[in-house]
Motif scaffolding. Structure first.
Motif, PDB file in Angstrom:
ATOM      1  N   GLY A  84       0.802  -1.216   0.000  1.00  0.00           N
ATOM      2  CA  GLY A  84       0.000   0.000   0.000  1.00  0.00           C
ATOM      3  C   GLY A  84       0.837   1.269   0.000  1.00  0.00           C
ATOM      4  O   GLY A  84       2.028   1.259  -0.314  1.00  0.00           O
ATOM      5  N   ALA A  85       0.170   2.347   0.382  1.00  0.00           N
ATOM      6  CA  ALA A  85       0.801   3.670   0.326  1.00  0.00           C
ATOM      7  C   ALA A  85       1.160   4.163   1.723  1.00  0.00           C
ATOM      8  O   ALA A  85       0.478   3.860   2.699  1.00  0.00           O
ATOM      9  N   ARG A  86       2.242   4.911   1.773  1.00  0.00           N
ATOM     10  CA  ARG A  86       2.666   5.596   2.989  1.00  0.00           C
ATOM     11  C   ARG A  86       3.132   6.996   2.623  1.00  0.00           C
ATOM     12  O   ARG A  86       3.631   7.223   1.521  1.00  0.00           O
ATOM     13  N   VAL A  87       2.978   7.926   3.573  1.00  0.00           N
ATOM     14  CA  VAL A  87       3.601   9.237   3.388  1.00  0.00           C
ATOM     15  C   VAL A  87       5.112   9.027   3.355  1.00  0.00           C
ATOM     16  O   VAL A  87       5.657   8.244   4.135  1.00  0.00           O
ATOM     17  N   ALA A  88       5.778   9.688   2.428  1.00  0.00           N
ATOM     18  CA  ALA A  88       7.218   9.503   2.266  1.00  0.00           C
ATOM     19  C   ALA A  88       7.983   9.907   3.523  1.00  0.00           C
ATOM     20  O   ALA A  88       7.587  10.822   4.243  1.00  0.00           O
ATOM     21  N   SER A  89       9.070   9.199   3.777  1.00  0.00           N
ATOM     22  CA  SER A  89       9.980   9.511   4.884  1.00  0.00           C
ATOM     23  C   SER A  89      11.379   9.694   4.306  1.00  0.00           C
ATOM     24  O   SER A  89      12.171   8.745   4.259  1.00  0.00           O
ATOM     25  N   PRO A  90      11.703  10.887   3.841  1.00  0.00           N
ATOM     26  CA  PRO A  90      13.009  11.094   3.206  1.00  0.00           C
ATOM     27  C   PRO A  90      14.163  10.765   4.146  1.00  0.00           C
ATOM     28  O   PRO A  90      14.116  11.075   5.339  1.00  0.00           O
ATOM     29  N   THR A  91      15.188  10.135   3.621  1.00  0.00           N
ATOM     30  CA  THR A  91      16.383   9.821   4.400  1.00  0.00           C
ATOM     31  C   THR A  91      17.242  11.078   4.537  1.00  0.00           C
ATOM     32  O   THR A  91      17.052  12.061   3.804  1.00  0.00           O
ATOM     33  N   PRO A  92      18.213  11.075   5.451  1.00  0.00           N
ATOM     34  CA  PRO A  92      19.136  12.222   5.534  1.00  0.00           C
ATOM     35  C   PRO A  92      19.830  12.518   4.211  1.00  0.00           C
ATOM     36  O   PRO A  92      20.025  13.680   3.856  1.00  0.00           O
ATOM     37  N   ALA A  93      20.178  11.463   3.464  1.00  0.00           N
ATOM     38  CA  ALA A  93      20.815  11.685   2.162  1.00  0.00           C
ATOM     39  C   ALA A  93      19.858  12.384   1.200  1.00  0.00           C
ATOM     40  O   ALA A  93      20.253  13.290   0.454  1.00  0.00           O
ATOM     41  N   GLU A  94      18.580  11.971   1.208  1.00  0.00           N
ATOM     42  CA  GLU A  94      17.590  12.629   0.358  1.00  0.00           C
ATOM     43  C   GLU A  94      17.356  14.065   0.798  1.00  0.00           C
ATOM     44  O   GLU A  94      17.142  14.958  -0.028  1.00  0.00           O
ATOM     45  N   ALA A  95      17.415  14.286   2.107  1.00  0.00           N
ATOM     46  CA  ALA A  95      17.264  15.650   2.620  1.00  0.00           C
ATOM     47  C   ALA A  95      18.357  16.557   2.068  1.00  0.00           C
ATOM     48  O   ALA A  95      18.097  17.690   1.643  1.00  0.00           O
ATOM     49  N   ARG A  96      19.572  16.064   2.058  1.00  0.00           N
ATOM     50  CA  ARG A  96      20.681  16.858   1.518  1.00  0.00           C
ATOM     51  C   ARG A  96      20.460  17.160   0.039  1.00  0.00           C
ATOM     52  O   ARG A  96      20.731  18.275  -0.425  1.00  0.00           O
ATOM     53  N   GLU A  97      19.946  16.178  -0.712  1.00  0.00           N
ATOM     54  CA  GLU A  97      19.681  16.398  -2.135  1.00  0.00           C
ATOM     55  C   GLU A  97      18.589  17.440  -2.342  1.00  0.00           C
ATOM     56  O   GLU A  97      18.676  18.272  -3.263  1.00  0.00           O
ATOM     57  N   ILE A  98      17.552  17.394  -1.508  1.00  0.00           N
ATOM     58  CA  ILE A  98      16.459  18.365  -1.620  1.00  0.00           C
ATOM     59  C   ILE A  98      16.978  19.781  -1.413  1.00  0.00           C
ATOM     60  O   ILE A  98      16.679  20.701  -2.184  1.00  0.00           O
ATOM     61  N   PHE A  99      17.793  19.958  -0.379  1.00  0.00           N
ATOM     62  CA  PHE A  99      18.303  21.310  -0.106  1.00  0.00           C
ATOM     63  C   PHE A  99      19.335  21.742  -1.147  1.00  0.00           C
ATOM     64  O   PHE A  99      19.404  22.925  -1.498  1.00  0.00           O
ATOM     65  N   GLU A 100      20.112  20.808  -1.655  1.00  0.00           N
ATOM     66  CA  GLU A 100      21.061  21.159  -2.708  1.00  0.00           C
ATOM     67  C   GLU A 100      20.315  21.641  -3.948  1.00  0.00           C
ATOM     68  O   GLU A 100      20.692  22.639  -4.579  1.00  0.00           O
ATOM     69  N   ALA A 101      19.247  20.927  -4.300  1.00  0.00           N
ATOM     70  CA  ALA A 101      18.442  21.320  -5.454  1.00  0.00           C
ATOM     71  C   ALA A 101      17.793  22.684  -5.227  1.00  0.00           C
ATOM     72  O   ALA A 101      17.735  23.524  -6.145  1.00  0.00           O
ATOM     73  N   ARG A 102      17.303  22.921  -4.021  1.00  0.00           N
ATOM     74  CA  ARG A 102      16.702  24.218  -3.718  1.00  0.00           C
ATOM     75  C   ARG A 102      17.725  25.345  -3.842  1.00  0.00           C
ATOM     76  O   ARG A 102      17.421  26.420  -4.370  1.00  0.00           O
TER      77      ARG A 102
END
Length: 245
Positions: A79-97
């Motif tokens: 099924g579906a879950r709300v995403a739980s970004p990892t610390p590595a994904e968090a760094r990618e999100i902020f780098e992209a921003r």
């Protein structure tokens, strides 16, 4: 109005003009961004269909769309879950921003009008009022709206939609890794408005880079467990029902 894009969802006046097919999607998006549905929360189709008075097909379409936008995860047979970004994904999100927002600042400085500035100042006023009254979720939403409105004069739809998705995913990060600060976007947005109106593109770019770095570094990278929420209360149109939860 055509199909809602995430950049439209940060504008409360645009939400009122939604097409019927967007209603379920927007309700789920708002619950995730408003942190009423927390990272890792399970999203069973039948429970959501009852709570939102719609079909499982409508729920499935909305979940698929949110999955493509990185806000939920669809796992076969789970099924579906709300995403739980990892610390590595968090760094990618902020780098992209940082790449998008710092890169667009010069265009914003060139094209921002007096009307644009007035709208940004009104948002900052609302944001400060939300912080002063302890309405943390509203302050986070208004901060996101500020970042979308800020870059609208740059007139780059592709980058603006990408940024809206990144801002939405930042809300997940704030819920998953709550910062020590009461309000995570602690820098003063009015400082940035002043730099932009004065034509200080280089200083405004440095301000934005520092702002996003401070937000990223302020997150506590320790995720919290999440229980299955009461969907019928969560999506109730009665404010007293929500407060009771």
């Amino acid at each position: 109005m055509t199909q809602a894009h995430q950049r439209h969802l940060f504008d409360s006046t645009r939400i009122q003009q939604l097409l019927p097919d967007d209603t379920v999607y927007v309700s789920l998006w708002q619950a995730i961004i408003g942190q009423r549905l927390r990272p890792g929360a399970r999203l069973p189709e039948d429970a959501l269909a009852r709570a939102l008075s719609t079909s499982r097909t409508g729920i499935r379409r909305a979940l698929q769309r949110l999955s493509l936008e990185g806000l939920i995860v669809l796992a076969p047979h789970r099924g579906a879950r709300v995403a739980s970004p990892t610390p590595a994904e968090a760094r990618e999100i902020f780098e992209a921003r940082r790449i998008i927002e710092c890169g667009l600042i010069p265009a914003v400085v060139r094209h921002t009008t007096a009307t644009d500035t007035q709208r940004l100042e009104a948002l900052v006023h609302q944001e400060k009022r939300a912080i002063a009254t302890g309405n943390r979720m509203e302050a986070i939403r208004l901060s996101g709206e500020f970042h979308i409105r800020l870059f609208t004069p740059a007139d780059n739809t592709l980058l603006l939609e990408s940024l809206a998705q990144l801002v939405s995913r930042t809300s997940l990060l704030i819920a998953l890794y709550p910062p020590a600060n009461t309000h995570p976007c602690h820098c003063q947005h009015d400082e940035l408005i002043t730099l932009i109106t004065e034509g200080e593109a280089d200083q405004a770019t440095r301000w934005m880079h520092h702002h996003l770095e401070a937000l990223e570094q302020g997150l506590e990278m320790t995720p919290r467990d999440t229980d299955l929420p009461d969907f019928e209360t969560l999506f109730s149109t009665d404010p007293s029902s929500r407060n009771a939860s």
